[in-house]
Write a protein that holds these residues in place. Structure first.
Motif, PDB file in Angstrom:
ATOM      1  N   SER A  50     -13.968   7.883   3.366  1.00  0.00           N
ATOM      2  CA  SER A  50     -15.222   7.210   3.699  1.00  0.00           C
ATOM      3  C   SER A  50     -15.744   7.552   5.081  1.00  0.00           C
ATOM      4  N   GLY A  51     -14.864   7.923   5.983  1.00  0.00           N
ATOM      5  CA  GLY A  51     -15.288   8.162   7.352  1.00  0.00           C
ATOM      6  C   GLY A  51     -15.351   6.900   8.188  1.00  0.00           C
ATOM      7  N   GLU A  52     -15.225   5.741   7.536  1.00  0.00           N
ATOM      8  CA  GLU A  52     -15.249   4.478   8.273  1.00  0.00           C
ATOM      9  C   GLU A  52     -13.942   4.262   9.030  1.00  0.00           C
ATOM     10  N   THR A  53     -12.845   4.704   8.455  1.00  0.00           N
ATOM     11  CA  THR A  53     -11.533   4.622   9.081  1.00  0.00           C
ATOM     12  C   THR A  53     -10.837   5.966   8.931  1.00  0.00           C
ATOM     13  N   GLU A  54      -9.807   6.181   9.736  1.00  0.00           N
ATOM     14  CA  GLU A  54      -9.095   7.459   9.672  1.00  0.00           C
ATOM     15  C   GLU A  54      -8.205   7.544   8.442  1.00  0.00           C
ATOM     16  N   TRP A  55      -7.598   6.405   8.080  1.00  0.00           N
ATOM     17  CA  TRP A  55      -6.595   6.422   7.016  1.00  0.00           C
ATOM     18  C   TRP A  55      -6.993   5.525   5.851  1.00  0.00           C
ATOM     19  N   ASN A  56      -6.520   5.873   4.678  1.00  0.00           N
ATOM     20  CA  ASN A  56      -6.643   5.017   3.508  1.00  0.00           C
ATOM     21  C   ASN A  56      -5.553   3.954   3.595  1.00  0.00           C
ATOM     22  N   ALA A  57      -5.948   2.699   3.513  1.00  0.00           N
ATOM     23  CA  ALA A  57      -4.995   1.608   3.746  1.00  0.00           C
ATOM     24  C   ALA A  57      -4.416   0.995   2.474  1.00  0.00           C
ATOM     25  N   HIS A  58      -4.721   1.536   1.303  1.00  0.00           N
ATOM     26  CA  HIS A  58      -4.276   0.919   0.044  1.00  0.00           C
ATOM     27  C   HIS A  58      -2.853   1.378  -0.312  1.00  0.00           C
ATOM     28  N   ILE A  59      -1.960   1.231   0.632  1.00  0.00           N
ATOM     29  CA  ILE A  59      -0.611   1.784   0.542  1.00  0.00           C
ATOM     30  C   ILE A  59       0.202   1.124  -0.571  1.00  0.00           C
ATOM     31  N   TRP A  60       0.015  -0.171  -0.741  1.00  0.00           N
ATOM     32  CA  TRP A  60       0.868  -0.967  -1.634  1.00  0.00           C
ATOM     33  C   TRP A  60       0.767  -0.545  -3.096  1.00  0.00           C
ATOM     34  N   LEU A  61      -0.239   0.244  -3.472  1.00  0.00           N
ATOM     35  CA  LEU A  61      -0.366   0.650  -4.869  1.00  0.00           C
ATOM     36  C   LEU A  61       0.598   1.767  -5.254  1.00  0.00           C
ATOM     37  N   ASP A  62       1.401   2.203  -4.312  1.00  0.00           N
ATOM     38  CA  ASP A  62       2.585   3.031  -4.577  1.00  0.00           C
ATOM     39  C   ASP A  62       3.794   2.140  -4.336  1.00  0.00           C
ATOM     40  N   PRO A  63       4.537   1.751  -5.376  1.00  0.00           N
ATOM     41  CA  PRO A  63       5.658   0.829  -5.182  1.00  0.00           C
ATOM     42  C   PRO A  63       6.697   1.313  -4.182  1.00  0.00           C
ATOM     43  N   VAL A  64       6.894   2.628  -4.089  1.00  0.00           N
ATOM     44  CA  VAL A  64       7.872   3.159  -3.126  1.00  0.00           C
ATOM     45  C   VAL A  64       7.395   2.910  -1.699  1.00  0.00           C
ATOM     46  N   GLN A  65       6.102   3.135  -1.460  1.00  0.00           N
ATOM     47  CA  GLN A  65       5.550   2.849  -0.139  1.00  0.00           C
ATOM     48  C   GLN A  65       5.491   1.345   0.111  1.00  0.00           C
ATOM     49  N   ASN A  91      16.204 -11.342   0.671  1.00  0.00           N
ATOM     50  CA  ASN A  91      14.889 -11.279   0.039  1.00  0.00           C
ATOM     51  C   ASN A  91      14.376  -9.839  -0.029  1.00  0.00           C
ATOM     52  N   LEU A  92      14.624  -9.080   1.023  1.00  0.00           N
ATOM     53  CA  LEU A  92      14.202  -7.683   1.034  1.00  0.00           C
ATOM     54  C   LEU A  92      14.898  -6.909  -0.076  1.00  0.00           C
ATOM     55  N   GLN A  93      16.187  -7.142  -0.279  1.00  0.00           N
ATOM     56  CA  GLN A  93      16.916  -6.439  -1.320  1.00  0.00           C
ATOM     57  C   GLN A  93      16.386  -6.800  -2.705  1.00  0.00           C
ATOM     58  N   SER A  94      16.036  -8.068  -2.878  1.00  0.00           N
ATOM     59  CA  SER A  94      15.481  -8.507  -4.165  1.00  0.00           C
ATOM     60  C   SER A  94      14.162  -7.797  -4.455  1.00  0.00           C
ATOM     61  N   VAL A  95      13.283  -7.729  -3.455  1.00  0.00           N
ATOM     62  CA  VAL A  95      11.999  -7.057  -3.618  1.00  0.00           C
ATOM     63  C   VAL A  95      12.204  -5.562  -3.857  1.00  0.00           C
ATOM     64  N   THR A  96      13.108  -4.963  -3.090  1.00  0.00           N
ATOM     65  CA  THR A  96      13.380  -3.530  -3.237  1.00  0.00           C
ATOM     66  C   THR A  96      13.846  -3.205  -4.648  1.00  0.00           C
ATOM     67  N   ASP A  97      14.745  -4.017  -5.178  1.00  0.00           N
ATOM     68  CA  ASP A  97      15.239  -3.793  -6.537  1.00  0.00           C
ATOM     69  C   ASP A  97      14.109  -3.883  -7.560  1.00  0.00           C
ATOM     70  N   LYS A  98      13.247  -4.887  -7.402  1.00  0.00           N
ATOM     71  CA  LYS A  98      12.139  -5.063  -8.350  1.00  0.00           C
ATOM     72  C   LYS A  98      11.143  -3.914  -8.271  1.00  0.00           C
ATOM     73  N   PHE A  99      10.794  -3.512  -7.060  1.00  0.00           N
ATOM     74  CA  PHE A  99       9.795  -2.455  -6.889  1.00  0.00           C
ATOM     75  C   PHE A  99      10.350  -1.098  -7.312  1.00  0.00           C
ATOM     76  N   THR A 100      11.625  -0.873  -7.066  1.00  0.00           N
ATOM     77  CA  THR A 100      12.248   0.384  -7.491  1.00  0.00           C
ATOM     78  C   THR A 100      12.289   0.474  -9.012  1.00  0.00           C
ATOM     79  N   ALA A 101      12.639  -0.632  -9.657  1.00  0.00           N
ATOM     80  CA  ALA A 101      12.642  -0.658 -11.120  1.00  0.00           C
ATOM     81  C   ALA A 101      11.225  -0.459 -11.660  1.00  0.00           C
TER      82      ALA A 101
END
Length: 230
Positions: A50-65, A91-101
């Motif tokens: 878009s040119g409005e920002t340097e980076w695309n911020a929609h990172i969460w739509l990649d589960p690994v990211q 809690n982090l391990q629980s989320v990691t397991d879910k997102f990895t699966a």
């Protein structure tokens, strides 16, 4: 005003980062002692179109990211609450397991697509596309409130024909007039993808992200099937 009141009582401010919070300098000036935890640190960012920002911020739509984002949040919270480190790591391990699966599930579900090109409403899905080997042929509107000119619409319509009618994807939180016009002019099938930003308040459940991502995969499989039958 209500958000500023919340921040005045906060122990920390967790942000997406990558330029999404354009108001951050004002927050830093208003609350210079408020710790800011940037969840995008160390993420392999994609440039914004878009040119409005340097980076695309929609990172969460990649589960690994998204896991990386959670790791950043956990690290920041552990610094603030060292006595709660064990619970944070659990809690982090629980989320990691879910997102990895979830990542493995999506890889398998999309692996058999014969055509992998799509046209999206705005640039929410490049991280998802990069992760799952999809091609975003075009973005209908780089900014959600952007009004397309007749010339821009004509160029998109020509591209849709050139690319053999790839599916068009709108988003539930924005009007879809431009996409509807392209659909009407080309016959390219029209679908909806949710970038996991539409839930509010009580509608946000523990597994909201998992649920919406799975729904998106179902839509993509249906869309590619519908497009292949055109």
């Amino acid at each position: 005003t209500a958000d500023l009141k919340k921040l005045s009582d906060a122990d920390a401010f967790l942000i997406c980062g990558a330029g999404m919070e354009a108001f951050l300098p004002m927050i830093a000036q208003t609350f210079p002692d408020l710790p800011v935890i940037n969840s995008s640190e160390g993420v392999d960012l994609l440039p914004s179109l878009s040119g409005e920002t340097e980076w695309n911020a929609h990172i969460w739509l990649d589960p690994v990211q998204a896991v990386k984002m959670c790791e950043n949040m956990a690290k920041g919270l552990e610094t603030l609450y060292p006595d709660r480190s064990e619970a944070i790591q659990r809690n982090l391990q629980s989320v990691t397991d879910k997102f990895t699966a979830l990542d493995h599930e999506i890889q398998e579900a999309l692996s058999s697509l014969k055509r992998r090109d799509i046209i999206t409403f705005h640039e929410a899905f490049p991280y998802f596309a990069r992760r799952y080997d999809l091609t975003v042929d075009a973005v209908i509107a780089l900014e959600p409130d952007e009004a397309l000119s007749a010339g821009a619409l004509a160029e998109l319509i020509a591209l849709v024909f050139e690319k053999d009618l790839p599916p068009l994807f709108t988003e539930p939180q924005y009007p879809s007039l431009s996409a509807q016009v392209i659909h009407d002019e080309t016959g390219a099938p029209l679908f909806e993808l949710d970038p996991c930003v539409t839930a509010t308040g009580d509608s946000i459940s523990e597994d909201y992200y998992l649920k919406v991502m799975r729904e998106n995969v179902t839509v993509l499989r249906s869309a590619r099937g519908a497009a292949d039958q055109e």
